[in-house]
Design an enzyme around this catalytic site. Structure first.
Site, PDB file in Angstrom:
ATOM      1  N   GLY A  49       0.821  -1.215   0.000  1.00  0.00           N
ATOM      2  CA  GLY A  49       0.000   0.000   0.000  1.00  0.00           C
ATOM      3  C   GLY A  49       0.848   1.255   0.000  1.00  0.00           C
ATOM      4  CG  LEU A 104      -0.974   1.720  -3.849  1.00  0.00           C
ATOM      5  CD1 LEU A 104      -2.106   1.332  -4.803  1.00  0.00           C
ATOM      6  CD2 LEU A 104       0.087   0.641  -3.813  1.00  0.00           C
ATOM      7  CG  HIS A 113       3.218   0.906  -5.543  1.00  0.00           C
ATOM      8  ND1 HIS A 113       3.287   1.941  -4.631  1.00  0.00           N
ATOM      9  CD2 HIS A 113       4.025  -0.070  -5.056  1.00  0.00           C
ATOM     10  CE1 HIS A 113       4.090   1.603  -3.637  1.00  0.00           C
ATOM     11  NE2 HIS A 113       4.556   0.397  -3.867  1.00  0.00           N
ATOM     12  CG  ASP A 163      11.875  -3.240  -3.127  1.00  0.00           C
ATOM     13  OD1 ASP A 163      12.216  -2.941  -1.984  1.00  0.00           O
ATOM     14  OD2 ASP A 163      11.006  -2.597  -3.771  1.00  0.00           O
ATOM     15  CB  VAL A 221       8.628   4.653 -11.274  1.00  0.00           C
ATOM     16  CG1 VAL A 221       8.007   6.020 -11.544  1.00  0.00           C
ATOM     17  CG2 VAL A 221       8.105   3.617 -12.271  1.00  0.00           C
ATOM     18  CB  SER A 278       5.618   3.549   0.711  1.00  0.00           C
ATOM     19  OG  SER A 278       5.030   2.876  -0.378  1.00  0.00           O
ATOM     20  NE  ARG A 279      10.302   1.554   5.146  1.00  0.00           N
ATOM     21  CZ  ARG A 279      10.160   0.301   4.719  1.00  0.00           C
ATOM     22  NH1 ARG A 279      10.499  -0.007   3.483  1.00  0.00           N
ATOM     23  NH2 ARG A 279       9.683  -0.643   5.502  1.00  0.00           N
TER      24      ARG A 279
END
Ligand code: AMP
Length: 293
Positions: free
Chosen positions: A33, A35, A39, A156, A182, A192-193
């Site tokens: 999530g 996003l 994503h 990742d 991206v 997200s972090r």
């Protein structure tokens, strides 16, 4: 069309079974999530890996507790399912699997998947148990959703290698697709972090991609000395990041540490803390890596 949000394993499995019984294919994008455009790119790729006008795209949103260490950011990891749906819906998804932790890990759950060698080093060195958590949850998600194809980000990089290995080793009938990282317009890898970063930290976070790009440029210009490449990158990070966790050059396929730049594709990967926020990034070097992506 609003996608159906499914929160139980039984309902998700039944949904997938129905789709498969109709002879349709399923493309799957697992996420935690929070996003962002990275994503969304995976969701578009999922659609593109289905035959035109048929097939279903499934997104999962699950902050997997077993891949977080005790001192990590599980509790404060951003959770906003409604926001995620708003971001994901335009990409054309058909179902969202958003289970609770107890739905995924009921009492007495005790089985794990360990990719023994690829989990060593890089992120595995400082995050013991992380890749067991990742491999186990992805295996479970594959068994629940039974996708024909699953899309992951190269952001990742070690995770993608672990998943590819698991799928081969355990004969999982899933095609694994890796997609390029991206980035924000200035080069920062989307994460997200990133939302943890204050303006000063956001500026300093740029040093990661800058160091990687500069090193890729030196490599493309002919520098073959690994120690020199790494030292150059290190110099760009020193004093800017709060703690450099690793900066490593590895074989892009086997993840074996590289001592010399040869004919094989390589990956230069970094993990560093900016304040309390741990960021990772990587770029490919060597053959077929001269182009920025
Ligand atoms: P996450 O929810 O951040 O754990 O990631 C879910 C999936 O999105 C993983 O396959 C990640 O590699 C991928 N992903 C995360 N950030 C990016 C990015 N900036 N570009 C491409 N893929 C990404």
């Amino acid at each position: 069309v609003t996608p159906s949000v499914v929160s139980t394993v039984a309902e998700m499995s039944a949904w997938s079974e129905e789709v498969r019984a109709r002879g349709e294919r399923i493309a799957f994008v697992p996420t935690m999530g929070a996003l962002h455009a990275g994503h969304v790119a995976l969701l578009h790729a999922a659609r593109e890996h289905l035959p035109r006008d048929t097939g279903r795209v499934v997104l999962s949103v699950f902050v997997n507790p077993t891949q977080f260490g005790p001192a990590e950011d599980l509790a404060r990891y951003p959770r906003d399912l409604q926001g995620d749906l708003a971001i994901a819906a335009p990409a054309g998804i058909d179902a969202v699997f958003a289970p609770t932790p107890v739905e995924m890990y009921p009492p007495h759950h005790q089985t794990t998947v360990r990719v023994a060698e690829l989990e060593q080093g890089m992120c595995g060195a400082t995050r013991p148990g992380h890749f067991v958590g990742v491999a186990t949850v992805v295996c479970k998600l594959f068994n629940i959703i039974r996708p024909h194809v699953a899309i992951f980000g190269e952001k990742d990089f070690q995770q993608l290698a672990v998943i590819r290995r698991m799928v081969v080793d355990l004969n999982m009938p899933v095609q694994v697709v890796g997609m390029p990282t991206v980035r924000e317009p200035d080069g920062l890898a989307m994460s997200s972090r990133n939302r943890y970063l204050d303006p000063d930290q956001r500026e300093r976070a740029l040093s990661l991609s800058r160091a990687l790009f500069a090193t890729r440029a030196r490599s493309a210009a002919g520098e073959r000395d690994v120690a020199s490449l790494l030292a150059g990158a290190q110099a760009l990070l020193a004093g800017v990041v709060d703690r450099l966790e690793y900066l490593e050059l590895r074989d892009a396929e086997t993840l074996a540490p590289l001592t010399s730049m040869g004919e094989r594709p390589a990956v230069l990967a970094v993990a560093a803390f900016i304040g309390k926020t741990r960021l990772i990034d990587n770029v490919r070097l060597g053959p077929a890596a001269a182009e920025p992506r």
